[in-house]
Design a protein around this motif. Structure first.
Motif, PDB file in Angstrom:
ATOM      1  N   GLU A 235       0.836  -1.200   0.000  1.00 15.54           N
ATOM      2  CA  GLU A 235       0.000   0.000   0.000  1.00 15.54           C
ATOM      3  C   GLU A 235       0.873   1.253   0.000  1.00 15.54           C
ATOM      4  O   GLU A 235       0.581   2.236  -0.695  1.00 15.54           O
ATOM      5  CB  GLU A 235      -0.909  -0.005   1.227  1.00 15.54           C
ATOM      6  N   THR A 236       1.977   1.203   0.743  1.00 14.45           N
ATOM      7  CA  THR A 236       2.926   2.320   0.750  1.00 14.45           C
ATOM      8  C   THR A 236       3.551   2.501  -0.630  1.00 14.45           C
ATOM      9  O   THR A 236       3.688   3.629  -1.118  1.00 14.45           O
ATOM     10  CB  THR A 236       4.028   2.071   1.791  1.00 14.45           C
ATOM     11  N   PHE A 237       3.909   1.368  -1.269  1.00  8.04           N
ATOM     12  CA  PHE A 237       4.468   1.437  -2.618  1.00  8.04           C
ATOM     13  C   PHE A 237       3.473   2.070  -3.580  1.00  8.04           C
ATOM     14  O   PHE A 237       3.836   2.892  -4.429  1.00  8.04           O
ATOM     15  CB  PHE A 237       4.841   0.040  -3.116  1.00  8.04           C
ATOM     16  N   ARG A 238       2.210   1.665  -3.455  1.00  5.97           N
ATOM     17  CA  ARG A 238       1.173   2.197  -4.358  1.00  5.97           C
ATOM     18  C   ARG A 238       1.030   3.710  -4.192  1.00  5.97           C
ATOM     19  O   ARG A 238       0.928   4.455  -5.179  1.00  5.97           O
ATOM     20  CB  ARG A 238      -0.156   1.510  -4.080  1.00  5.97           C
ATOM     21  N   GLU A 239       1.049   4.159  -2.934  1.00  2.65           N
ATOM     22  CA  GLU A 239       0.919   5.596  -2.678  1.00  2.65           C
ATOM     23  C   GLU A 239       2.108   6.363  -3.249  1.00  2.65           C
ATOM     24  O   GLU A 239       1.952   7.455  -3.810  1.00  2.65           O
ATOM     25  CB  GLU A 239       0.795   5.838  -1.176  1.00  2.65           C
ATOM     26  N   GLU A 240       3.309   5.796  -3.109  1.00  2.00           N
ATOM     27  CA  GLU A 240       4.503   6.462  -3.646  1.00  2.00           C
ATOM     28  C   GLU A 240       4.460   6.532  -5.172  1.00  2.00           C
ATOM     29  O   GLU A 240       4.823   7.561  -5.763  1.00  2.00           O
ATOM     30  CB  GLU A 240       5.759   5.714  -3.189  1.00  2.00           C
ATOM     31  N   LEU A 241       4.020   5.462  -5.823  1.00  6.86           N
ATOM     32  CA  LEU A 241       3.924   5.460  -7.282  1.00  6.86           C
ATOM     33  C   LEU A 241       2.860   6.437  -7.770  1.00  6.86           C
ATOM     34  O   LEU A 241       3.052   7.139  -8.771  1.00  6.86           O
ATOM     35  CB  LEU A 241       3.620   4.051  -7.789  1.00  6.86           C
ATOM     36  N   ASP A 242       1.725   6.480  -7.068  1.00 10.10           N
ATOM     37  CA  ASP A 242       0.669   7.434  -7.439  1.00 10.10           C
ATOM     38  C   ASP A 242       1.163   8.865  -7.293  1.00 10.10           C
ATOM     39  O   ASP A 242       0.909   9.726  -8.157  1.00 10.10           O
ATOM     40  CB  ASP A 242      -0.571   7.213  -6.568  1.00 10.10           C
ATOM     41  N   GLU A 243       1.873   9.113  -6.207  1.00  9.81           N
ATOM     42  CA  GLU A 243       2.419  10.461  -5.990  1.00  9.81           C
ATOM     43  C   GLU A 243       3.439  10.808  -7.074  1.00  9.81           C
ATOM     44  O   GLU A 243       3.454  11.938  -7.587  1.00  9.81           O
ATOM     45  CB  GLU A 243       3.067  10.526  -4.611  1.00  9.81           C
ATOM     46  N   HIS A 244       4.276   9.842  -7.425  1.00 12.42           N
ATOM     47  CA  HIS A 244       5.271  10.054  -8.479  1.00 12.42           C
ATOM     48  C   HIS A 244       4.604  10.377  -9.818  1.00 12.42           C
ATOM     49  O   HIS A 244       4.987  11.325 -10.504  1.00 12.42           O
ATOM     50  CB  HIS A 244       6.147   8.810  -8.609  1.00 12.42           C
ATOM     51  N   ASN A 245       3.603   9.588 -10.191  1.00 13.78           N
ATOM     52  CA  ASN A 245       2.929   9.800 -11.479  1.00 13.78           C
ATOM     53  C   ASN A 245       2.183  11.130 -11.507  1.00 13.78           C
ATOM     54  O   ASN A 245       2.180  11.831 -12.523  1.00 13.78           O
ATOM     55  CB  ASN A 245       1.965   8.646 -11.764  1.00 13.78           C
TER      56      ASN A 245
END
Length: 282
Positions: free
Chosen positions: A19-29
């Motif tokens: 879930e943390t990875f998903r949030e970081e990727l969403d923030e990056h995109n």
């Protein structure tokens, strides 16, 4: 039961990690998309400034009272710098997005707009001073009132922006030939572009993109030289006052422009794919 409880806790912990990875990727995109849009807006506004400078220098029918070319150029540069403040505000708005090491992660997404801005700024600077804008002056224009840069200016972006300037100077020189005193102005621009090409040549081993742009600079220089040569040959056939020679130069440049219009190459402008190339997986 103990094993099931431990397994459940392990799965919950694993899900939290992903879930943390998903949030970081969403923030990056999301950040990447915002920077791409900002770079597009910077590019479009910078193009408008360049068009404004060309229009003032070649089409303005109400020159300054002293009717001097320098005063007209100073007026164009002043109006261009005023318009460039909008671009600077756009670039200032990404300060928080590219702080610290994040700048290098998104640098390729920001780069096309920065290069177009440098091209517009350097064109205004050339009209005003007849010189290239310095690296320090560009970085200073991308800093707040306390002198803190919005983001680091890379040497590559600086050089590529200046290299693009030579194409605008080619258009300016050929347009100036059809005006009074334009033959002298075209000769000055030709010498300036030739010196730029020679100076940039020594840096091409260090910057791959600069090597590509050098070919375009050479084409721009050749067009200025061809136009100036055609004018010189035609004018040498007549023993006339400079004013009448300028009228002949206007007719020659007009006919030359119609004959070679299809040969004018279009300089590649940044596309969405160009912005997206800088996406870093790390």
């Amino acid at each position: 039961m103990a094993e099931q409880s431990a397994s459940l806790k392990s799965r919950t912990a694993m899900a939290a990690v992903f879930e943390t990875f998903r949030e970081e990727l969403d923030e990056h995109n999301d950040r990447r998309e915002r920077l791409i849009k900002n770079s597009r807006d910077v590019t479009n506004l910078s193009k408008k400034v360049i068009f404004l400078l060309h229009r003032i220098m070649t089409e303005d029918e109400t020159p300054p009272t002293d009717n001097s070319d320098h005063a007209r150029a100073a007026q164009a540069a002043a109006r261009g710098r005023e318009k460039l403040k909008e671009v600077q505000r756009l670039l200032a708005s990404i300060h928080e997005e590219v702080q610290g090491d994040r700048f290098w992660r998104y640098q390729r997404n920001v780069s096309p707009g920065v290069q177009e801005y440098i091209e517009a700024l350097s064109f205004a600077h050339y009209l005003d001073t007849g010189k290239l804008v310095s690296f320090h002056e560009v970085q200073q224009s991308l800093s707040d009132e306390h002198g803190v840069p919005y983001f680091p200016l890379t040497v590559e972006d600086y050089l590529l922006g200046l290299s693009d300037l030579t194409g605008e100077l080619m258009r300016y020189a050929i347009s100036a030939i059809s005006q009074r005193g334009g033959r002298t102005k075209a000769s000055e621009v030709c010498t300036f572009v030739r010196n730029c090409r020679a100076d940039f040549e020594g840096l091409t081993p260090y910057f791959k993109e600069l090597r590509k742009k050098q070919a375009v600079t050479s084409q721009s220089l050749q067009k200025i030289e061809d136009a100036a040569y055609a004018i010189a040959v035609r004018c040498s056939e007549y023993d006339l006052p400079p004013e009448m020679l300028d009228d002949i130069a206007a007719m020659v440049s007009s006919s030359a422009g119609r004959g070679t219009g299809e040969e004018q190459p279009r300089r590649k402008r940044p596309r969405l794919d160009d912005h997206a190339e800088g996406d870093d997986d790390s």
